[in-house]
Structures are given as structure tokens and as C-alpha cells.
Design a protein around this motif. Sequence first.
Motif, PDB file in Angstrom:
ATOM      1  N   LEU A   5       0.825  -1.207   0.000  1.00  0.00           N
ATOM      2  CA  LEU A   5       0.000   0.000   0.000  1.00  0.00           C
ATOM      3  C   LEU A   5       0.863   1.262   0.000  1.00  0.00           C
ATOM      4  CD1 LEU A   5      -2.923  -0.950   2.419  1.00  0.00           C
ATOM      5  CD2 LEU A   5      -2.759  -1.203  -0.044  1.00  0.00           C
ATOM      6  N   ALA A   6       1.990   1.212   0.686  1.00  0.00           N
ATOM      7  CA  ALA A   6       2.900   2.361   0.659  1.00  0.00           C
ATOM      8  C   ALA A   6       3.461   2.566  -0.739  1.00  0.00           C
ATOM      9  CB  ALA A   6       4.033   2.162   1.664  1.00  0.00           C
ATOM     10  N   SER A   7       3.727   1.480  -1.452  1.00  0.00           N
ATOM     11  CA  SER A   7       4.218   1.579  -2.827  1.00  0.00           C
ATOM     12  C   SER A   7       3.171   2.210  -3.739  1.00  0.00           C
ATOM     13  CB  SER A   7       4.593   0.198  -3.361  1.00  0.00           C
ATOM     14  OG  SER A   7       5.610  -0.393  -2.584  1.00  0.00           O
ATOM     15  N   VAL A   8       1.908   1.815  -3.555  1.00  0.00           N
ATOM     16  CA  VAL A   8       0.826   2.398  -4.340  1.00  0.00           C
ATOM     17  C   VAL A   8       0.695   3.886  -4.014  1.00  0.00           C
ATOM     18  CG1 VAL A   8      -1.661   2.353  -4.789  1.00  0.00           C
ATOM     19  CG2 VAL A   8      -0.394   0.202  -4.534  1.00  0.00           C
ATOM     20  N   PRO A  60       7.054   2.854  -9.874  1.00  0.00           N
ATOM     21  CA  PRO A  60       6.970   2.040 -11.090  1.00  0.00           C
ATOM     22  C   PRO A  60       7.308   0.578 -10.842  1.00  0.00           C
ATOM     23  CG  PRO A  60       8.988   3.337 -11.092  1.00  0.00           C
ATOM     24  CD  PRO A  60       8.185   3.809  -9.921  1.00  0.00           C
ATOM     25  N   ARG A  61       7.979   0.310  -9.734  1.00  0.00           N
ATOM     26  CA  ARG A  61       8.284  -1.055  -9.302  1.00  0.00           C
ATOM     27  C   ARG A  61       8.617  -0.978  -7.816  1.00  0.00           C
ATOM     28  NH1 ARG A  61      12.298   0.927 -12.111  1.00  0.00           N
ATOM     29  NH2 ARG A  61      11.470   0.041 -14.029  1.00  0.00           N
ATOM     30  N   TYR A  62       8.531  -2.128  -7.147  1.00  0.00           N
ATOM     31  CA  TYR A  62       8.796  -2.097  -5.710  1.00  0.00           C
ATOM     32  C   TYR A  62      10.249  -1.750  -5.439  1.00  0.00           C
ATOM     33  CZ  TYR A  62       8.922  -3.101  -0.814  1.00  0.00           C
ATOM     34  OH  TYR A  62       9.080  -2.965   0.542  1.00  0.00           O
ATOM     35  N   ASP A  63      10.461  -0.850  -4.483  1.00  0.00           N
ATOM     36  CA  ASP A  63      11.798  -0.384  -4.132  1.00  0.00           C
ATOM     37  C   ASP A  63      11.904  -0.335  -2.609  1.00  0.00           C
ATOM     38  OD1 ASP A  63      14.196   0.874  -3.690  1.00  0.00           O
ATOM     39  OD2 ASP A  63      13.741   2.665  -4.879  1.00  0.00           O
ATOM     40  N   ARG A  64      12.584  -1.333  -2.039  1.00  0.00           N
ATOM     41  CA  ARG A  64      12.677  -1.404  -0.588  1.00  0.00           C
ATOM     42  C   ARG A  64      13.285  -0.146   0.015  1.00  0.00           C
ATOM     43  NH1 ARG A  64      15.975  -2.504   3.625  1.00  0.00           N
ATOM     44  NH2 ARG A  64      15.066  -3.730   5.323  1.00  0.00           N
ATOM     45  N   SER A  65      14.275   0.430  -0.642  1.00  0.00           N
ATOM     46  CA  SER A  65      14.951   1.606  -0.085  1.00  0.00           C
ATOM     47  C   SER A  65      14.009   2.796   0.022  1.00  0.00           C
ATOM     48  CB  SER A  65      16.166   1.971  -0.947  1.00  0.00           C
ATOM     49  OG  SER A  65      15.770   2.385  -2.247  1.00  0.00           O
ATOM     50  N   ALA A  66      12.959   2.821  -0.792  1.00  0.00           N
ATOM     51  CA  ALA A  66      11.991   3.918  -0.734  1.00  0.00           C
ATOM     52  C   ALA A  66      10.885   3.655   0.276  1.00  0.00           C
ATOM     53  CB  ALA A  66      11.375   4.149  -2.112  1.00  0.00           C
ATOM     54  N   ILE A  67      10.751   2.413   0.710  1.00  0.00           N
ATOM     55  CA  ILE A  67       9.621   2.016   1.551  1.00  0.00           C
ATOM     56  C   ILE A  67      10.005   1.818   3.014  1.00  0.00           C
ATOM     57  CG2 ILE A  67       7.925   0.181   1.946  1.00  0.00           C
ATOM     58  CD1 ILE A  67       7.297   2.012  -0.419  1.00  0.00           C
ATOM     59  N   GLN A  97      -9.574   2.905  -2.419  1.00  0.00           N
ATOM     60  CA  GLN A  97      -9.400   2.925  -3.872  1.00  0.00           C
ATOM     61  C   GLN A  97      -9.223   1.512  -4.412  1.00  0.00           C
ATOM     62  OE1 GLN A  97      -5.865   5.002  -5.133  1.00  0.00           O
ATOM     63  NE2 GLN A  97      -5.806   3.925  -7.085  1.00  0.00           N
ATOM     64  N   LEU A  98      -8.329   0.735  -3.798  1.00  0.00           N
ATOM     65  CA  LEU A  98      -8.070  -0.627  -4.260  1.00  0.00           C
ATOM     66  C   LEU A  98      -9.280  -1.527  -4.056  1.00  0.00           C
ATOM     67  CD1 LEU A  98      -4.404  -1.148  -3.001  1.00  0.00           C
ATOM     68  CD2 LEU A  98      -5.163  -0.645  -5.328  1.00  0.00           C
ATOM     69  N   ALA A  99      -9.992  -1.329  -2.945  1.00  0.00           N
ATOM     70  CA  ALA A  99     -11.169  -2.154  -2.674  1.00  0.00           C
ATOM     71  C   ALA A  99     -12.261  -1.931  -3.704  1.00  0.00           C
ATOM     72  CB  ALA A  99     -11.707  -1.857  -1.281  1.00  0.00           C
ATOM     73  N   GLY A 100     -12.269  -0.760  -4.337  1.00  0.00           N
ATOM     74  CA  GLY A 100     -13.278  -0.455  -5.346  1.00  0.00           C
ATOM     75  C   GLY A 100     -12.884  -0.836  -6.756  1.00  0.00           C
ATOM     76  N   GLN A 101     -11.705  -1.405  -6.928  1.00  0.00           N
ATOM     77  CA  GLN A 101     -11.244  -1.789  -8.256  1.00  0.00           C
ATOM     78  C   GLN A 101     -11.542  -3.256  -8.543  1.00  0.00           C
ATOM     79  OE1 GLN A 101      -7.050  -0.832  -8.276  1.00  0.00           O
ATOM     80  NE2 GLN A 101      -7.407   1.321  -8.806  1.00  0.00           N
ATOM     81  N   THR A 102     -11.506  -3.595  -9.815  1.00  0.00           N
ATOM     82  CA  THR A 102     -11.624  -4.998 -10.208  1.00  0.00           C
ATOM     83  C   THR A 102     -10.275  -5.685 -10.009  1.00  0.00           C
ATOM     84  OG1 THR A 102     -10.965  -4.610 -12.496  1.00  0.00           O
ATOM     85  CG2 THR A 102     -13.309  -4.353 -11.965  1.00  0.00           C
ATOM     86  N   PRO A 103     -10.259  -7.014  -9.899  1.00  0.00           N
ATOM     87  CA  PRO A 103      -8.972  -7.719  -9.791  1.00  0.00           C
ATOM     88  C   PRO A 103      -8.024  -7.372 -10.927  1.00  0.00           C
ATOM     89  CG  PRO A 103     -10.757  -9.207  -9.238  1.00  0.00           C
ATOM     90  CD  PRO A 103     -11.403  -7.942  -9.737  1.00  0.00           C
ATOM     91  N   ALA A 104      -8.557  -7.213 -12.144  1.00  0.00           N
ATOM     92  CA  ALA A 104      -7.701  -6.886 -13.290  1.00  0.00           C
ATOM     93  C   ALA A 104      -7.058  -5.513 -13.127  1.00  0.00           C
ATOM     94  CB  ALA A 104      -8.515  -6.932 -14.589  1.00  0.00           C
ATOM     95  N   GLN A 105      -7.814  -4.554 -12.593  1.00  0.00           N
ATOM     96  CA  GLN A 105      -7.262  -3.218 -12.365  1.00  0.00           C
ATOM     97  C   GLN A 105      -6.152  -3.267 -11.316  1.00  0.00           C
ATOM     98  OE1 GLN A 105     -11.053  -1.327 -11.439  1.00  0.00           O
ATOM     99  NE2 GLN A 105     -10.895  -0.040 -13.277  1.00  0.00           N
ATOM    100  N   ARG A 106      -6.381  -4.019 -10.251  1.00  0.00           N
ATOM    101  CA  ARG A 106      -5.351  -4.130  -9.211  1.00  0.00           C
ATOM    102  C   ARG A 106      -4.113  -4.842  -9.756  1.00  0.00           C
ATOM    103  NH1 ARG A 106     -10.043  -5.314  -6.081  1.00  0.00           N
ATOM    104  NH2 ARG A 106      -9.629  -7.551  -6.224  1.00  0.00           N
ATOM    105  N   ALA A 107      -4.332  -5.875 -10.549  1.00  0.00           N
ATOM    106  CA  ALA A 107      -3.212  -6.632 -11.101  1.00  0.00           C
ATOM    107  C   ALA A 107      -2.355  -5.773 -12.015  1.00  0.00           C
ATOM    108  CB  ALA A 107      -3.725  -7.851 -11.860  1.00  0.00           C
ATOM    109  N   GLY A 108      -2.950  -4.736 -12.590  1.00  0.00           N
ATOM    110  CA  GLY A 108      -2.204  -3.864 -13.493  1.00  0.00           C
ATOM    111  C   GLY A 108      -1.241  -2.938 -12.807  1.00  0.00           C
ATOM    112  N   HIS A 109      -1.355  -2.821 -11.478  1.00  0.00           N
ATOM    113  CA  HIS A 109      -0.402  -1.958 -10.764  1.00  0.00           C
ATOM    114  C   HIS A 109       0.920  -2.708 -10.612  1.00  0.00           C
ATOM    115  CE1 HIS A 109       1.517   0.592  -7.810  1.00  0.00           C
ATOM    116  NE2 HIS A 109       0.576   1.498  -8.034  1.00  0.00           N
ATOM    117  N   PRO A 110       2.050  -2.086 -10.973  1.00  0.00           N
ATOM    118  CA  PRO A 110       3.328  -2.810 -10.969  1.00  0.00           C
ATOM    119  C   PRO A 110       3.763  -3.306  -9.593  1.00  0.00           C
ATOM    120  CG  PRO A 110       3.661  -0.449 -11.310  1.00  0.00           C
ATOM    121  CD  PRO A 110       2.195  -0.696 -11.450  1.00  0.00           C
ATOM    122  N   CYS A 111       3.252  -2.713  -8.523  1.00  0.00           N
ATOM    123  CA  CYS A 111       3.645  -3.147  -7.179  1.00  0.00           C
ATOM    124  C   CYS A 111       2.645  -4.123  -6.559  1.00  0.00           C
ATOM    125  CB  CYS A 111       3.836  -1.942  -6.267  1.00  0.00           C
ATOM    126  SG  CYS A 111       5.231  -0.897  -6.742  1.00  0.00           S
TER     127      CYS A 111
END
Length: 377
Positions: free
Chosen positions: A279-282, A287-294, A310-324
Motif C-alpha cells: 500500500l505504501a508503494s501504491v 513504477p516497481r517495488y523499491d525497498r529503499s523507498a519504503i 481505492q483498491l477495494a473499489g477496483q476490479t482484480p484486473a485493475q489491481r493486477a495492473g499496478h506494478p507493485c
Amino acid sequence: MDMGSVVDVSAPFSGRSNGKSRGNAPVGTGPARGSGDASAPNSSAHPRAPSTHFAAIDLGTNNCRLLIARESDDGFVVVDAFSRIVRLGEGLHQSGAISEAAMDRAVAALAVCADKLRRRRVSLSRAVATEACRQARNGQQLIDRIYRETGILLDIISPAEEARLAVMGCHALLPAGNGPALIFDIGGGSTELVLIDDGDGRDRVAIVDWVSVPWGVVSLSEHTVVDGDHVAAHRAAYATMRGRMTDAFAAFAARNGLPGGGDVGGLRLLGTSGTITTLASVYLDLPRYDRSAIDGIHVPAAAMRAVSQQLAGQTPAQRAGHPCIGRERADLVVAGCAILETIIDMWPATQIGVADRGIREGILRGLMQPGTRPHAA
């Protein structure tokens, strides 16, 4: 772990990673030992060479994770790491057992870990398993198979030990202040809340109270029916999850007089788990998960709530499209959002500390403390 117990968190963690470190020759054909074996060379009372490597393995309900580290002047440095989603708890609610496919995934992941232990010549290690193995009627069968096929001996640790290790691993990242502090760990099969008092400094932490509830992102998802694929159905399922978590935390909140119901100054909140780091990444729109930023970031609680909704209101496909998030987490992250929102309701801090560290780092601290031996509660 009793209420009022004290956790020593004095062993620092530098957070540095040495990705260029090379492994040494294999240590031979003997098994990689865990603390469950009395003959295991994992007591820190043994003499240690300066190059000693320590390892921690955490087999959770959803993930298998490994850290290998060596001591340094300012704590320890990670020299190797591994993480793989194994979905050990998949179908556990319906069958009461870990499936053969899930066992195969876990064994394959731990075979990779065993190879890394040999190549790094690890001499002190501890491997633990958590909620899925605690609940499953064939949990010990899996532990036995893993030992036969990989040489890794896992302890099925208690919820108390799981909470203690999480505190040891991430406490240093609590937001500064003198107010009450709550650390939470949203796992695959359970969620731990630990109320702590660190008023005497950051080296020793008093556990005021703790609770482990059998709801994590996997178990809560599998217990919640989505009646159709329309938005209203997903909103109803989310509300069901939130209600279930409110009930699960109610006794803990009541006996500690937790505030709830509005913003209260001075409260400190720290989360460790894939949910909070995702969730912090979102929130940061990485653009991709970065431990040093999190790891160590502090995010406004209101922003985390907004991301959750926001995520709870999305479809699984929409959530899957997020790189993190991706496909492997798209169906589970909503349950994590429901758990997080319920925690914020109960503990309305203005910001949330985010830790990409936890049980494994707690294990490493324990292995590196002179004169101690890792143990299960």
C-alpha cells in the motif's frame, strides 16, 4: 509471551545490503539446522569467526522468505535474500489441510533456501513456520517432508513467538514520540497486534499486551463470499471483511481502552508485512517495488485509508495492473486493506510507520545476541 514481558531490541540493523558478496564453497551434505534440533550449531554461545553468516527463514501462509547476514560494526549487513509466494494456506479453510500442490511449492522454495545456506556457509540459522502450519492437520507432515528433502528443520512457532520476533525486527522504525505505540503484522493466515511501552529507551521494549487473530490476507479472503462481479457485490464483501475484523479485535481494544473513533494526538503506529509495504508503494506510485523507498517511510494514515478504499473499489484486473501489486497479490490485497482500515479505526494515529522487515530480522537479532539461544514460546 506474557503481558509485561520485555523484548531486547538492542542489536541494531544497518539496513544495508551487500548484493556483491560471493558465496563460499558448500559446507558439505549435512542438513541446514534449525533451533528445534538440539545438536544444531545455532547457539550463539559457540565461538564465532568474524565471517560467520547467520540465516533466518520464515515460511508463512503466503510467502517463503530468507535472509542471510553477517555482523558489522553498526548491526548486520544482508548478504543474500530470497522471497517467493508459495500460497501455503490456499484452500486450508475448506479442507483443514495443506494441499499437495502447496506442499510442493513450499518444498521447491525451501530447496532454493537450502542451496543458498550451503553456498554462504551459514553456521547459525533458525527457520520458522507460522499460522498455516499451526492450523493444518498435516502441518507436521510438511515439516517432516521439508527436512527430508531439503535438510531444513522448521519450528512451528506460537503466535506469541511470532509477535515477539516481529517486534524485535521492526521496532526501530516506530515514529518518534512518547505516546502509546502499536505494532501490527498482517500476515497470510493471521494478524498480530502488539501494544508496547518503550518509554525507557529503544534498547528494551515492554510488551503491554498482544493479540493474534486467525485472519490474514489469505484466510480472510477465503472466508468472504463475493456475490457476483458487480461493484455493489465487492463493496458488500469489503464491508463483511471490515465487520469481521472489528469483531476479532474487539476484546483487545476493550481491555486496553483503545481510543478509536477519531484522531488522537500522540499515538504511534507501525506496520510490517506485504500489505503495508504494498500500500505504501501504491501511495508513492512507484513504477516497481523499491525497498529503499519504503522501509522506514511514514505515511499519513488518511492517505493509507484512501489507498485502501481505492483498491477495494477496483476490479482484480485493475489491481493486477499496478506494478507493485501484480496478479499474484491482486486477489489478496483487498483483505489486507480491510484489516488495515480496521486497525486505523481502532488506533487513529495521524501517520503509519512502514517496515519492510519483521520476523526474519527479529530472528537474526536473536542469533546475534551473545549468550542467547533461539527458542520457540
